[in-house]
Design an enzyme around this catalytic site. Structure first.
Site, short mmCIF file in Angstrom:
data_model
loop_
_atom_site.label_atom_id
_atom_site.label_comp_id
_atom_site.label_asym_id
_atom_site.label_seq_id
_atom_site.Cartn_x
_atom_site.Cartn_y
_atom_site.Cartn_z
N PHE A 138 0.85 -1.19 0.00
CA PHE A 138 0.00 0.00 0.00
C PHE A 138 0.89 1.25 0.00
O PHE A 138 1.90 1.29 0.73
CB PHE A 138 -0.90 -0.02 1.25
CG PHE A 138 -1.99 1.00 1.21
CD1 PHE A 138 -3.07 0.86 0.37
CD2 PHE A 138 -1.93 2.13 2.01
CE1 PHE A 138 -4.08 1.81 0.32
CE2 PHE A 138 -2.94 3.10 1.98
CZ PHE A 138 -4.02 2.94 1.12
N TYR A 142 -10.76 -1.03 10.67
CA TYR A 142 -12.01 -0.56 10.06
C TYR A 142 -12.44 -1.36 8.83
O TYR A 142 -13.46 -1.08 8.25
CB TYR A 142 -11.95 0.94 9.72
CG TYR A 142 -10.67 1.39 9.03
CD1 TYR A 142 -10.44 1.11 7.70
CD2 TYR A 142 -9.71 2.12 9.73
CE1 TYR A 142 -9.27 1.53 7.08
CE2 TYR A 142 -8.54 2.55 9.11
CZ TYR A 142 -8.33 2.25 7.78
OH TYR A 142 -7.18 2.66 7.17
N LYS A 143 -11.64 -2.35 8.43
CA LYS A 143 -12.03 -3.15 7.26
C LYS A 143 -12.83 -4.36 7.76
O LYS A 143 -13.98 -4.22 8.17
CB LYS A 143 -10.80 -3.55 6.47
CG LYS A 143 -9.98 -2.36 5.95
CD LYS A 143 -8.80 -2.86 5.14
CE LYS A 143 -7.80 -1.76 4.82
NZ LYS A 143 -8.32 -0.73 3.93
N ARG A 150 -12.42 -3.35 -7.35
CA ARG A 150 -12.24 -4.33 -6.26
C ARG A 150 -13.61 -4.73 -5.72
O ARG A 150 -14.44 -3.87 -5.40
CB ARG A 150 -11.43 -3.75 -5.11
CG ARG A 150 -9.98 -3.51 -5.40
CD ARG A 150 -9.21 -3.20 -4.13
NE ARG A 150 -9.84 -2.19 -3.30
CZ ARG A 150 -9.34 -1.73 -2.17
NH1 ARG A 150 -8.20 -2.23 -1.70
NH2 ARG A 150 -9.94 -0.79 -1.47
C1 LIG Z 1 -2.62 -2.28 3.56
C2 LIG Z 1 -2.95 -0.93 4.11
N1 LIG Z 1 -2.08 -0.34 4.94
C3 LIG Z 1 -2.31 0.89 5.46
C4 LIG Z 1 -3.46 1.58 5.13
C5 LIG Z 1 -3.67 2.98 5.65
O1 LIG Z 1 -4.01 2.95 6.95
P1 LIG Z 1 -4.28 4.28 7.81
O2 LIG Z 1 -5.05 5.21 6.96
O3 LIG Z 1 -5.07 3.75 8.98
O4 LIG Z 1 -3.00 4.84 8.22
C6 LIG Z 1 -4.40 0.99 4.29
C7 LIG Z 1 -5.64 1.70 3.96
O5 LIG Z 1 -6.54 1.23 3.29
C8 LIG Z 1 -4.13 -0.28 3.75
O6 LIG Z 1 -4.98 -0.87 2.90
#
Ligand SMILES: Cc1ncc(COP(=O)(O)O)c(C=O)c1O
Length: 426
Positions: A137, A238-239, A386
């Site tokens: 990500f 939150y997912k 997705r």
């Molecule tokens: C794999 C992954 N890591 C990190 C994040 C970002 O997390 P945060 O916004 O809580 O820092 C996401 C957001 O969708 C994600 O899919």
């Protein structure tokens, strides 16, 4: 194609009876009624971005607001709130194969990742390299770069995937040597849904003396994880954990690892109410907290995690694999002839809980799905749609209806009414 009338289910389309039968046989079917579903006609396939609201969470939040905040006010810090990050961490621990006391909830995933990456790099000061890949990500890539700068003189090697779908696991392992300080990857890739062989990569990193940091954002709550041999992990809530918008992330630190939080704050102090001028780290996982917690968001996670634990992570995974397999079969059969290609692994052992499909017109198809098809997917640049399945509330008939609705939108000229111009949040 059967005329769906007002875009309802497609009882005359091939396979409908099989989908209904699979729902009837589904041991987790009753969990759907435990979530707020205001419009049953909408097919929500975005639980991989924001999970649905559990009914118990709405009730719990009302109570926390009215009683813990409204009546008890500051006494609630001592009663329950001060230790809530660890309490919720202990609820998450069994879902990710972690020992009690090794997980704490605090901050966002990005911040947690930064803390852990920087902490890891500080323990290996003479090793200049951080290894990751381009399926990770983007926030992870930015954070690793920033942690590398904070820890001074570290470079991030981003190993490329050959096809954008499968992780370059062999190349990652090939890139490891005694210069490697840290290997950091997402356990399930955010775009393609590729599920990494965590044991293999962790073992290979340890062979060269490096530390490993996994981002479990797309696996926590839907893919069983065993962190026993892993050094560090983070993940969002939150997912698939259904903790709500902006619910804080968890961090895991292997109890055998001597490592300090580089963002020292009073919440990580051994004696926070001593208000001492010098920092002394707590000897528990509390040391990875920094400042005051967002209590309302934190407490919203509690009922949601209990729901996941009650259903059982193995049963959730089994249904997730059945749903994604079914989705891939239908997508191949019905959407393939309409110009779609699969962009997720076909081997279910290497796949998380979402399926990406590709199309040159993916943006406007997504818009037509949301605004006229009453399907909620998400779009990822440049051409990915997705489709996330959340076994606690996604049904087999939802998959059947969604795929047939997409075909209807494509063949009925509905997609043609939308443009490919992008908007801000996708
Ligand atoms: C794999 C992954 N890591 C990190 C994040 C970002 O997390 P945060 O916004 O809580 O820092 C996401 C957001 O969708 C994600 O899919």
């Amino acid at each position: 194609m059967t005329d769906p009338g007002p875009l309802g289910p497609f009882p005359e389309a091939p396979g409908y009876a099989n989908a209904v039968a699979a729902d009837a046989a589904d041991a987790l079917a009753s969990y759907r009624s435990r979530f707020a579903i205001s419009d049953p006609g909408v097919i929500y396939l975005d639980g991989n971005s924001l999970g649905r609201l559990p009914n118990a969470t709405a009730r719990h939040l009302e109570d926390v607001v009215a009683r813990e905040w409204g009546e008890n006010l500051i006494a609630s810090w001592g009663d329950r709130w001060w230790t809530l990050g660890r309490t919720v961490g202990d609820l998450i621990a069994p879902l990710i194969g972690a020992e009690p006391g090794s997980v704490v909830v605090a901050d966002s995933t990005s911040v947690g990742l930064f803390k852990l990456a920087w902490a890891a790099l500080r323990t290996l000061p003479r090793r200049p390299l951080i290894i990751t890949d381009d399926l990770n990500f983007p926030t992870d890539l930015y954070v690793l770069e920033a942690a590398g700068e904070a820890a001074a003189g570290r470079d991030v090697i981003v190993v490329p995937s050959v096809d954008g779908v499968s992780a370059p696991e062999d190349a990652i392992i090939g890139a490891l040597d005694e210069r490697t300080a840290l290997v950091s990857l997402s356990h399930v890739a955010f775009k393609s849904g590729y599920l990494y062989d965590m044991d293999r990569i962790t073992h290979a990193a340890h062979e060269v003396g490096a530390l490993v940091l996994w981002d479990l954002s797309h696996s926590a709550g839907v893919v069983p994880v065993d962190l026993a041999g892993v050094d560090l992990a983070v993940g969002c809530t939150y997912k698939y954990l259904n903790g709500g918008p902006g619910s804080p992330a968890f961090v895991y630190v292997n109890p055998g690892l001597e490592i300090e939080n580089p963002l020292a704050g009073w919440w990580g102090h051994a004696n926070p109410f001593g208000f001492e001028t010098a920092f002394a780290s707590a000897d528990s996982i509390a040391r990875f907290q920094t400042g005051t917690m967002p209590i309302l968001s934190l407490t919203a996670i509690e009922p949601a995690i209990r729901l996941t634990a009650e259903a059982g992570i193995q049963a959730i995974r089994m249904k997730s694999v059945q749903l994604t397999t079914y989705l891939m079969e239908l997508a191949t059969e019905i959407l393939g002839p309409l110009g779609f290609a699969l962009a997720s692994p076909t081997d279910s052992d290497r796949r998380g809980s979402h399926v990406a499909i590709r199309h040159a017109d993916a943006w406007r198809i997504t818009q037509a799905m949301i605004h006229e098809g009453r399907i909620v997917p998400d779009f990822r640049e440049p051409d990915n749609i997705r489709l996330g399945v959340a076994p606690l509330y996604t049904r087999f008939v939802d998959i059947h209806t969604a795929v047939n609705r997409i075909a209807y939108l494509m063949t009925g000229g509905i997609v043609d009414g939308y443009s490919n111009g992008r908007s801000a949040v996708t």
